[in-house]
Design an enzyme around this catalytic site. Structure first.
Site, PDB file in Angstrom:
ATOM      1  CG  ASP A 385       3.288  35.260 -46.843  1.00 43.34           C
ATOM      2  OD1 ASP A 385       3.412  33.750 -47.054  1.00 43.34           O
ATOM      3  OD2 ASP A 385       4.053  35.942 -47.161  1.00 43.34           O
ATOM      4  CD  GLU A 403       6.914  33.742 -47.692  1.00 44.23           C
ATOM      5  OE1 GLU A 403       7.059  34.964 -47.333  1.00 44.23           O
ATOM      6  OE2 GLU A 403       7.764  32.993 -47.355  1.00 44.23           O
ATOM      7  CD  GLU A 404       8.400  29.275 -50.566  1.00 46.31           C
ATOM      8  OE1 GLU A 404       9.501  29.081 -50.068  1.00 46.31           O
ATOM      9  OE2 GLU A 404       7.472  28.593 -50.347  1.00 46.31           O
TER      10      GLU A 404
END
Length: 621
Positions: A385, A403-404
């Site tokens: 991540d 990441e989102e």
């Protein structure tokens, strides 16, 4: 922290096995034809040509690359059979040998999984289910306990110490906050269909301080514009309210904070996580709404969803589609979430970090492709991540990059924001067992929720899905040139080492390899070639191979392959590469613009290689 069984026959065999990465070098072997079905678990599929083929396979023009859907499983280099010029890296002269490996050569769980010890509490591992009942019947009954109103624990909304001030006609009075929260949630749960206006009214009742500050315009617009086939929000909201109101029953005991400087872990059931996230949606968590530097939780990410509800954007529409699909799934009676998820904060002391200059390891095996992605082709590996130091980044705001997206496809990851303090330079966060609920396409402004995802990967002995994710935050460079110094490079090496380092008691043959990509190379301005080398160096130190995804960047794929081939052909050690990067930084500081790293390495190393070769006259007998 999970532990393996040292007394098992599997472990004994592993300890006696000759580890191919011991002796500080990796054998780089040619790839052969690989059935796509072996990679993706699909029977009867055609074989796929991989990065290197035998002379026999190349005859008759049979080595043409075969495409395997939009996300090819083992995308070839696209250079098979080409003639390559060693000096320029161009197609000409004699054929260049590639040292890159095939995807099938890399290790994955559950194939390389070591049997775990029975689930148990420890000083550093807090478990929120009844462990004895889990061992006997595999049931996930909540562990009894009491909330704790303390700085080292999550302050829960049902804690009796949590109050709000209610304004009346005569005077202001303080009441226990959960009385108002549960009242509003129970009212919502009794509705056959709930509107956004009902949600807004309820949330503002127990958050009176923010009554004039919080906007719900985006949530209103989202429901109004929802496609007909997805217009289930009015019926799912009451179910979410009922789930949220059961928080004291699902998680009666206090949740410790994963604080900086400490290595410790938390294991929750999937239904407990769903309950916590339902409370986050209804903004019930106290003391978590202020970003003021003096606020109690200023060093923690936000957890309440209020930031998603205001200021409409296309990005927020797609985020809300993914999140509502998750809640629609977990509140469906036909859904049986029977698993656990572990969140482990790991901290490595500075004195335990490697001395990079003295590392003798050579680079690990590398599979690299511009096709595919970490979460699909990297299934079963340790998935990286590209994190913000505030875990989850802008998932509850405007952010929508790697990441989102990961957190939206696996919403259970979002709960880590409740208890994970900002990551330090020597820390990372491991998440084991999270479930993927959605698919997607696009990226950032082009991101779209692509519908439900069925997650069929197997579970381990602790009923966790065989999915391992590590959150490591890269440095954010305001100016790209800032990264070309050894202090910054060492920091990134240490961060990657912290994230890649496996448990000490597991043999390397039973540790999955790493699936990663251009870590910190978007908004954080990282140099993709430098960051790739940093990750390869850290992976070499911990004896793990790498699958690297350039996300459709064909040029970067080609440059990284050439750079890797050069370094492997020179038998370059991690220590030597660290020294070379020091020289590169020194040169870069003297130039007006950064020198391309792959070009600099070629110009630096290839002349040395030519000098080390014997004169042609000595080769003629």
């Amino acid at each position: 922290m999970s532990s393996c069984r040292n007394d098992s026959s599997q472990m004994k065999a592993a300890l006696q096995h000759n580890n191919p990465m011991e002796g500080q070098s990796v054998e780089h072997r040619p790839c052969s034809k690989v059935p796509v079905g072996d990679l993706l678990g699909i029977p009867g599929t055609e074989p796929l040509h991989t990065n290197r083929e035998s002379d026999q396979e190349r005859t008759g023009n049979e080595a043409k690359e075969k495409k395997v859907g939009a996300r090819g499983a083992c995308g070839g280099s696209g250079r098979e059979g080409e003639k390559w010029d060693e000096a320029t890296g161009g197609a000409r002269g004699e054929e260049k040998r590639s040292y890159c490996c095939c995807l099938r050569e890399l290790k994955r769980v559950p194939k390389c999984h070591v049997e775990l010890e029975p689930l148990a509490f420890s000083r550093t591992h807090t478990i929120f289910i009844d462990v004895n009942e889990f061992r006997e019947s595999r049931k996930l009954r909540p562990q009894p306990g009491q909330p704790v109103w303390h700085k080292d624990f999550v302050k829960m909304p049902f804690s009796p110490e949590c109050h709000i001030r209610k304004t009346g006609f005569v005077s202001n009075t303080e009441v226990v906050r959960w009385q108002e929260v549960s009242k509003q949630l129970d009212n919502l749960a009794r509705k056959t269909n709930a509107s956004v206006a009902d949600i807004e009214k309820a949330i503002k009742k127990y958050n009176p301080k923010y009554e004039d500050q919080w906007s719900f315009d985006a949530l209103h617009a989202f429901v109004q514009k929802a496609p007909k086939e997805e217009n289930y929000y009015s019926s799912v909201l009451p179910k979410m309210a009922k789930l949220a109101s059961n928080l004291p029953n699902w998680i009666p005991k206090a949740i410790p904070l994963l604080q900086k400087g400490q290595s410790r872990s938390i294991t929750l059931s999937q239904m407990q996580i769903a309950c916590l996230l339902a409370n986050a949606f209804f903004c019930t968590f106290p003391h978590r709404n202020s970003q003021n530097p003096r606020a109690e939780y200023h060093n923690y990410p936000t957890i309440n969803f209020n930031s998603l509800f205001g200021v409409w954007s296309e990005k927020k529409r797609e985020k809300l589609r993914a999140l509502f699909h998750y809640f629609h799934t977990v509140t469906n009676q036909a859904t049986h979430l029977q698993g656990l998820v572990t969140f482990e904060r790991r901290c490595i002391r500075d004195k335990d970090m490697p001395n990079w200059m003295s590392c003798k390891e050579t680079l690990p095996k590398l599979y690299i492709t511009s096709k595919g992605c970490i979460e699909e082709e990297g299934t079963g590996m340790l998935q990286v991540d590209f994190a913000n130091n505030m875990i989850g980044g802008g998932v509850l705001g405007s952010g929508l990059v790697q990441e989102e997206i990961l957190f939206l496809m696996n919403p259970e990851l979002i709960v880590s924001r409740l208890f994970t303090e900002r990551l330090g330079d020597n820390e990372c966060l491991f998440i084991k067992g999270s479930q993927q609920f959605s698919g997607y396409c696009g990226y950032s402004d082009t991101f779209e929720w692509a519908g439900p995802h069925r997650d069929d990967i197997p579970r381990d002995e602790w009923m966790r899905l065989h999915r391992q994710i590590v959150a490591i935050d890269a440095l954010h460079f305001r100016q790209m040139r800032e990264q070309y110094n050894m202090g910054q490079i060492t920091r990134e090496l240490n961060k990657a080492y912290c994230g890649f380092k496996p448990d000490d008691n597991i043999p390397s043959d039973y540790i999955p390899d790493i699936a990663t990509g251009s870590w910190g190379c978007g908004a954080f301005n990282g140099d993709p070639k430098l960051k790739a080398l940093i990750q390869l160096m850290a992976a070499a130190k911990v004896q793990r191979n790498v699958a690297f995804f350039t996300f459709n960047n064909v040029s970067l794929e080609k440059d990284l392959k050439n750079m890797y081939d050069l370094l492997v052909s020179q038998k370059t050690t991690v220590g030597k590469l660290y020294e070379l990067l020091g020289d590169y930084c020194a040169v870069t500081r003297l130039t007006s613009s950064p020198v391309d790293l792959s070009v600099w390495l070629r110009n630096t190393l290839e002349p040395r290689s030519q000098l080390s070769k014997p004169p042609a006259s000595r080769l003629i007998k």
